[in-house]
Write a protein that holds these residues in place. Structure first.
Motif, PDB file in Angstrom:
ATOM      1  N   GLU A 226       0.935  -1.089   0.041  1.00 23.82           N
ATOM      2  CA  GLU A 226       0.139   0.063   0.068  1.00 23.82           C
ATOM      3  C   GLU A 226       0.985   1.390   0.100  1.00 23.82           C
ATOM      4  OE1 GLU A 226      -3.229  -0.043  -0.151  1.00 23.82           O
ATOM      5  OE2 GLU A 226      -3.696  -2.171   0.280  1.00 23.82           O
ATOM      6  N   PRO A 227       0.770   2.403  -0.892  1.00 23.39           N
ATOM      7  CA  PRO A 227       1.588   3.445  -0.932  1.00 23.39           C
ATOM      8  C   PRO A 227       1.263   4.120   0.222  1.00 23.39           C
ATOM      9  CG  PRO A 227      -0.175   3.620  -2.290  1.00 23.39           C
ATOM     10  CD  PRO A 227      -0.532   2.164  -2.077  1.00 23.39           C
ATOM     11  N   GLY A 228       2.375   4.844   0.751  1.00 23.09           N
ATOM     12  CA  GLY A 228       2.118   5.876   1.905  1.00 23.09           C
ATOM     13  C   GLY A 228       2.756   5.294   3.180  1.00 23.09           C
ATOM     14  N   GLY A 229       3.312   4.087   3.120  1.00 19.16           N
ATOM     15  CA  GLY A 229       3.682   3.722   4.510  1.00 19.16           C
ATOM     16  C   GLY A 229       4.948   4.267   5.200  1.00 19.16           C
ATOM     17  N   LEU A 230       5.047   3.873   6.377  1.00 19.57           N
ATOM     18  CA  LEU A 230       6.104   4.439   7.222  1.00 19.57           C
ATOM     19  C   LEU A 230       7.509   4.173   6.927  1.00 19.57           C
ATOM     20  CD1 LEU A 230       4.196   3.520  10.759  1.00 19.57           C
ATOM     21  CD2 LEU A 230       3.825   5.514   9.175  1.00 19.57           C
ATOM     22  N   ASP A 231       8.569   5.155   7.431  1.00 14.22           N
ATOM     23  CA  ASP A 231       9.911   4.698   7.097  1.00 14.22           C
ATOM     24  C   ASP A 231      10.582   4.186   8.232  1.00 14.22           C
ATOM     25  OD1 ASP A 231      11.112   6.826   8.936  1.00 14.22           O
ATOM     26  OD2 ASP A 231      10.124   8.387   7.836  1.00 14.22           O
ATOM     27  N   TRP A 232      11.708   3.666   7.851  1.00 21.44           N
ATOM     28  CA  TRP A 232      12.394   2.975   8.632  1.00 21.44           C
ATOM     29  C   TRP A 232      12.837   3.504  10.242  1.00 21.44           C
ATOM     30  CZ3 TRP A 232      13.906  -1.919   9.539  1.00 21.44           C
ATOM     31  CH2 TRP A 232      14.669  -2.278  10.330  1.00 21.44           C
TER      32      TRP A 232
END
Length: 181
Positions: free
Chosen positions: A156-162
């Motif tokens: 899904e686009p727009g996810g969290l970053d590391w």
């Protein structure tokens, strides 16, 4: 652990996972589970909620996974947190996709949608304040943006970053008692 055969039903897998988790919880060790998909969490979470009163389940995921059943089974990856939504203190982080049938089980004040938390960090302390002392952590790798984790089955686009995820988890582990994940 009980051996599972290729033709086992999703319910058989659920029962075996729950039974095995109960047995493992007796060891007193910190338990970590890795699954090929999120349905393995159903039995695990139920066993943890039997052992720990007022358990918080912290779900990091792109999907709400709150369906009562999917494709004819309540033991499906789309149902992974349905039972937890009724029997634990469920906190959801990173959600950005769900079916309208899941709204009935969603607790909006405990669901931190990805699009609402991208530009602020106030959600970190707010979510931690909603947690009980004992936390079971479940992470679906699709919580990350597909640019970081492109090979999930349901990106899904727009996810969290590391760094957002790791900094959040460091704070959760520092302030709460994570009993397993």
């Amino acid at each position: 652990l009980p051996e599972l055969k290729e033709k086992e039903t999703p319910e058989d897998v659920y029962k075996a996972v729950k039974y095995s988790t109960r047995q493992l919880l007796e060891s007193g060790k910190f338990l970590t589970f890795l699954g090929g998909e999120h349905s393995v969490s159903i039995g695990i979470i139920e066993a943890f909620s039997e052992k720990y009163d007022n358990l918080t389940v912290l779900q990091l995921d792109a999907h709400a996974d709150l369906r009562k059943q999917y494709m004819g089974s309540p033991y499906n990856h789309a149902c992974a947190l349905h039972s937890a939504s009724k029997n634990t203190n469920l906190i959801q982080v990173g959600i950005r996709s769900m079916d309208s049938c899941e709204l009935e089980y969603l607790k909006p004040n405990k669901c931190y949608f990805a699009h609402k938390i991208q530009s602020t960090n106030t959600w970190v302390d707010a979510s931690i304040e909603q947690m009980s002392d004992n936390i079971y952590l479940t992470i679906d790798l699709d919580v990350f943006d597909p640019g970081i984790m492109p090979s999930t089955g349901t990106p899904e686009p727009g996810g969290l970053d590391w760094y957002t995820v790791t900094n959040y988890l460091k704070k959760v582990f520092k302030e709460k008692n994570v009993v397993g994940f």
